[in-house]
Design a protein around this motif. Structure first.
Motif, PDB file in Angstrom:
ATOM      1  N   LEU A   1      -4.021 -21.982 -15.073  1.00 46.56           N
ATOM      2  CA  LEU A   1      -3.294 -21.069 -15.968  1.00 46.56           C
ATOM      3  C   LEU A   1      -2.591 -19.976 -15.175  1.00 46.56           C
ATOM      4  O   LEU A   1      -1.462 -19.582 -15.505  1.00 46.56           O
ATOM      5  N   SER A   2      -3.236 -19.482 -14.127  1.00 45.85           N
ATOM      6  CA  SER A   2      -2.625 -18.442 -13.285  1.00 45.85           C
ATOM      7  C   SER A   2      -1.391 -18.976 -12.572  1.00 45.85           C
ATOM      8  O   SER A   2      -0.355 -18.283 -12.482  1.00 45.85           O
ATOM      9  N   ILE A   3      -1.488 -20.196 -12.049  1.00 43.33           N
ATOM     10  CA  ILE A   3      -0.341 -20.799 -11.366  1.00 43.33           C
ATOM     11  C   ILE A   3       0.779 -21.082 -12.365  1.00 43.33           C
ATOM     12  O   ILE A   3       1.967 -20.853 -12.080  1.00 43.33           O
ATOM     13  N   LEU A   4       0.404 -21.562 -13.553  1.00 43.90           N
ATOM     14  CA  LEU A   4       1.393 -21.842 -14.593  1.00 43.90           C
ATOM     15  C   LEU A   4       2.134 -20.577 -15.017  1.00 43.90           C
ATOM     16  O   LEU A   4       3.326 -20.623 -15.326  1.00 43.90           O
ATOM     17  N   ALA A   5       1.427 -19.443 -15.006  1.00 39.42           N
ATOM     18  CA  ALA A   5       2.043 -18.177 -15.407  1.00 39.42           C
ATOM     19  C   ALA A   5       3.154 -17.762 -14.455  1.00 39.42           C
ATOM     20  O   ALA A   5       4.056 -16.995 -14.833  1.00 39.42           O
TER      21      ALA A   5
ATOM     22  N   GLY B   1       4.207 -10.853 -16.950  1.00 42.61           N
ATOM     23  CA  GLY B   1       4.900  -9.561 -16.987  1.00 42.61           C
ATOM     24  C   GLY B   1       5.018  -8.917 -15.629  1.00 42.61           C
ATOM     25  O   GLY B   1       6.105  -8.430 -15.244  1.00 42.61           O
ATOM     26  N   SER B   2       3.925  -8.883 -14.858  1.00 38.90           N
ATOM     27  CA  SER B   2       3.953  -8.212 -13.558  1.00 38.90           C
ATOM     28  C   SER B   2       4.861  -8.945 -12.574  1.00 38.90           C
ATOM     29  O   SER B   2       5.631  -8.310 -11.827  1.00 38.90           O
ATOM     30  N   LEU B   3       4.838 -10.295 -12.555  1.00 36.45           N
ATOM     31  CA  LEU B   3       5.690 -11.040 -11.634  1.00 36.45           C
ATOM     32  C   LEU B   3       7.163 -10.929 -12.027  1.00 36.45           C
ATOM     33  O   LEU B   3       8.045 -10.875 -11.157  1.00 36.45           O
ATOM     34  N   THR B   4       7.436 -10.894 -13.337  1.00 32.13           N
ATOM     35  CA  THR B   4       8.825 -10.723 -13.781  1.00 32.13           C
ATOM     36  C   THR B   4       9.360  -9.364 -13.344  1.00 32.13           C
ATOM     37  O   THR B   4      10.526  -9.245 -12.907  1.00 32.13           O
TER      38      THR B   4
ATOM     39  N   ARG C   1       0.810  -1.221   0.000  1.00 29.52           N
ATOM     40  CA  ARG C   1       0.000   0.000   0.000  1.00 29.52           C
ATOM     41  C   ARG C   1       0.851   1.283   0.000  1.00 29.52           C
ATOM     42  O   ARG C   1       0.322   2.385   0.140  1.00 29.52           O
ATOM     43  N   LYS C   2       2.165   1.123  -0.141  1.00 33.25           N
ATOM     44  CA  LYS C   2       3.010   2.314  -0.083  1.00 33.25           C
ATOM     45  C   LYS C   2       2.723   3.275  -1.224  1.00 33.25           C
ATOM     46  O   LYS C   2       2.560   4.472  -1.033  1.00 33.25           O
ATOM     47  N   HIS C   3       2.641   2.772  -2.412  1.00 32.53           N
ATOM     48  CA  HIS C   3       2.344   3.624  -3.562  1.00 32.53           C
ATOM     49  C   HIS C   3       1.837   2.765  -4.715  1.00 32.53           C
ATOM     50  O   HIS C   3       2.070   1.560  -4.753  1.00 32.53           O
ATOM     51  N   ILE C   4       1.136   3.426  -5.625  1.00 32.40           N
ATOM     52  CA  ILE C   4       0.625   2.731  -6.801  1.00 32.40           C
ATOM     53  C   ILE C   4       1.702   2.763  -7.879  1.00 32.40           C
ATOM     54  O   ILE C   4       2.120   3.828  -8.321  1.00 32.40           O
ATOM     55  N   SER C   5       2.167   1.569  -8.270  1.00 30.87           N
ATOM     56  CA  SER C   5       3.232   1.459  -9.262  1.00 30.87           C
ATOM     57  C   SER C   5       2.711   0.759 -10.503  1.00 30.87           C
ATOM     58  O   SER C   5       1.564   0.312 -10.566  1.00 30.87           O
ATOM     59  N   LEU C   6       3.607   0.664 -11.492  1.00 33.58           N
ATOM     60  CA  LEU C   6       3.257  -0.047 -12.715  1.00 33.58           C
ATOM     61  C   LEU C   6       2.969  -1.514 -12.409  1.00 33.58           C
ATOM     62  O   LEU C   6       2.072  -2.122 -13.006  1.00 33.58           O
ATOM     63  N   ILE C   7       3.716  -2.078 -11.442  1.00 31.84           N
ATOM     64  CA  ILE C   7       3.519  -3.481 -11.078  1.00 31.84           C
ATOM     65  C   ILE C   7       2.125  -3.710 -10.508  1.00 31.84           C
ATOM     66  O   ILE C   7       1.416  -4.647 -10.877  1.00 31.84           O
ATOM     67  N   SER C   8       1.693  -2.827  -9.586  1.00 35.74           N
ATOM     68  CA  SER C   8       0.364  -2.979  -9.000  1.00 35.74           C
ATOM     69  C   SER C   8      -0.725  -2.772 -10.042  1.00 35.74           C
ATOM     70  O   SER C   8      -1.776  -3.418 -10.001  1.00 35.74           O
ATOM     71  N   THR C   9      -0.467  -1.887 -11.011  1.00 34.14           N
ATOM     72  CA  THR C   9      -1.429  -1.667 -12.095  1.00 34.14           C
ATOM     73  C   THR C   9      -1.556  -2.916 -12.961  1.00 34.14           C
ATOM     74  O   THR C   9      -2.667  -3.332 -13.316  1.00 34.14           O
ATOM     75  N   LEU C  10      -0.417  -3.545 -13.310  1.00 34.82           N
ATOM     76  CA  LEU C  10      -0.443  -4.768 -14.107  1.00 34.82           C
ATOM     77  C   LEU C  10      -1.127  -5.903 -13.341  1.00 34.82           C
ATOM     78  O   LEU C  10      -1.842  -6.716 -13.933  1.00 34.82           O
ATOM     79  N   THR C  11      -0.890  -5.938 -12.027  1.00 33.18           N
ATOM     80  CA  THR C  11      -1.550  -6.961 -11.207  1.00 33.18           C
ATOM     81  C   THR C  11      -3.058  -6.777 -11.231  1.00 33.18           C
ATOM     82  O   THR C  11      -3.822  -7.747 -11.363  1.00 33.18           O
ATOM     83  N   PHE C  12      -3.515  -5.520 -11.120  1.00 34.77           N
ATOM     84  CA  PHE C  12      -4.942  -5.214 -11.160  1.00 34.77           C
ATOM     85  C   PHE C  12      -5.534  -5.610 -12.512  1.00 34.77           C
ATOM     86  O   PHE C  12      -6.631  -6.189 -12.584  1.00 34.77           O
ATOM     87  N   ILE C  13      -4.793  -5.324 -13.605  1.00 32.44           N
ATOM     88  CA  ILE C  13      -5.267  -5.686 -14.944  1.00 32.44           C
ATOM     89  C   ILE C  13      -5.366  -7.208 -15.076  1.00 32.44           C
ATOM     90  O   ILE C  13      -6.330  -7.738 -15.658  1.00 32.44           O
ATOM     91  N   SER C  14      -4.398  -7.927 -14.519  1.00 30.21           N
ATOM     92  CA  SER C  14      -4.419  -9.392 -14.580  1.00 30.21           C
ATOM     93  C   SER C  14      -5.638  -9.953 -13.855  1.00 30.21           C
ATOM     94  O   SER C  14      -6.336 -10.828 -14.371  1.00 30.21           O
ATOM     95  N   ILE C  15      -5.900  -9.438 -12.656  1.00 32.17           N
ATOM     96  CA  ILE C  15      -7.056  -9.902 -11.884  1.00 32.17           C
ATOM     97  C   ILE C  15      -8.351  -9.577 -12.613  1.00 32.17           C
ATOM     98  O   ILE C  15      -9.272 -10.397 -12.677  1.00 32.17           O
TER      99      ILE C  15
END
Length: 408
Positions: A384-388, A292-295, A15-29
């Motif tokens: 598929l999510s686990i495989l990713a 992409g987000s996990l990488t 919750r520190k800040h909204i980053s590109l990673i958190s945005t990609l995670t939100f898009i994935s979900i």
């Protein structure tokens, strides 16, 4: 390590800040949520249409049909009937004689029709056609030495015939005899007793007469075309088919309700699973975002990973952190998407919110939720999510602690 789940959650949902990673995670979900919900709704609609079509076809078709495999007719004997009755699932046995005949009238055009001879009382138990009678009564018995005939309402209106009219039927066998023996074709007179209406989905409307009259018309004497069976549960049709095949042998052809309309049912199944393959692409796109987000998390957290490994975390422990991130993304997406899909399907099933543009049989999109379909969708999306997470987890486990700390 036992706290790998805690670390995985901190990396994903900081919750520190909204980053590109958190945005990609939100898009994935979001992608997994939309894909899962759409799959449940679309497959439920296909199930609903399948049930509607099946129920209407079963208004004509039996659960199981027995016919001769090599000839058009066969002799009905008590030994054979006892074998059929010995099967507990068989509830009703309705013999019939069927064939094409020329329907002739005075001062009207002639028409070729499908004639089906039935035993009235038994046939009523097999098919709920009595409530579909629109004019007159369903009576094919002999009155004043003339048997009755029942026609479809559409045929009655097209030929402009009415209850009480005198109709004549001429079979192909009768015409053959007339040509070979050079005699006048023998026609059989029938009294129009009524008309019925059933929505047509496959095949043409039938003309019903008494089975004994049909035997005389088609010159089959003591033989029948087939036996229609009604079961206690039509889902047992395949099991009953196997039992009948063993009991009666290869001389008879056994068909279930599915076999009778197999091309139509196969097309409906093909459309259903074709839609599944197309819609699963939405989930696959979301899975690519997970990779992409996990990488990016692996690249960003190299120093943290190095410290964890220097503190005693094994490679499998590091892999577990990132695999659990993929698991959490999948669980959230599948949980929200599954709930949303089930809610939309239930609302459509209960209230018929989305109407059909032109009402045919039904006025709203039918929905039938199949638990097995729901489980399949959720399992495939989650896997598929686990495989990713496999590639990011593998990459994280290859980080060397000394190099990670040195270059930070």
């Amino acid at each position: 390590m036992k706290n790998s789940g805690f670390i995985a959650r901190r990396y994903l949902f900081s919750r520190k800040h909204i980053s590109l990673i958190s945005t990609l995670t939100f898009i994935s979900i979001t992608g997994i949520t939309i894909g899962t919900a759409l799959l449940i709704v679309v497959l439920s609609v296909f199930n609903g249409f399948f049930d509607v079509i099946k129920n209407f076809l079963l208004s004509y078709d039996p659960d199981v049909r027995i016919e001769a495999s090599g000839t058009a007719t066969f002799a009905q004997n008590e030994k054979m009937m006892n074998k059929i009755r010995s099967i507990p699932e068989v509830q009703i046995i309705s013999p019939y004689v069927e064939g094409k005949a020329l329907l002739a009238m005075d001062d009207a055009q002639n028409e070729v029709v499908d004639v089906k001879g039935v035993e009235r009382d038994v046939f009523f138990q097999l098919v709920d056609i009595e409530n579909s009678v629109t004019t007159g009564v369903f009576d094919v018995t002999v009155r004043d030495r003339t048997p009755g005939i029942i026609v479809h309402e559409e045929l009655k209106n097209r030929l402009r015939i009415n209850v009480g009219d005198d109709l004549a039927l001429l079979s192909a066998a009768g015409m053959k005899n007339a040509l070979t023996q050079i005699t006048v074709p023998q026609t059989y007179r029938f009294d129009l007793r009524g008309a019925y209406y059933l929505q047509q989905i496959a095949g043409g409307p039938k003309v019903f007469v008494d089975i004994e009259a049909a035997k005389r018309l088609f010159k089959v004497r003591n033989e029948i075309t087939g036996l229609d069976l009604k079961l206690t549960d039509n889902e047992m049709a395949e099991e009953v088919k196997s039992e009948l095949t063993r009991a009666l042998g290869p001389e008879f052809k056994i068909s279930t309700w599915y076999d009778l309309q197999k091309p139509l049912y196969d097309v409906m199944y093909l459309e259903k699973w074709g839609s599944f393959v197309v819609l699963i692409l939405i989930v696959i796109v979301a899975v690519l975002n997970i990779i992409g987000s996990l990488t990016m998390i692996v690249i960003q957290k190299q120093r943290d990973i190095g410290i964890l490994m220097s503190m005693g975390y094994s490679k499998s422990g590091i892999k577990s952190i990132f695999r659990k991130q993929g698991l959490y993304i999948g669980l959230i997406g599948c949980g929200i998407g599954g709930s949303l899909g089930l809610l939309i399907s239930w609302l459509q099933m209960k209230f018929g919110l989305v109407k059909l543009s032109s009402a045919f049989i039904i006025d709203a999109y039918p929905v039938q939720i199949n638990p097995l379909d729901v489980v399949l969708i959720l399992v495939v999306s989650l896997m598929l999510s686990i495989l990713a997470s496999w590639y990011p987890a593998h990459r994280a486990s290859q980080i060397q602690p000394a190099d990670a700390v040195r270059y930070e």
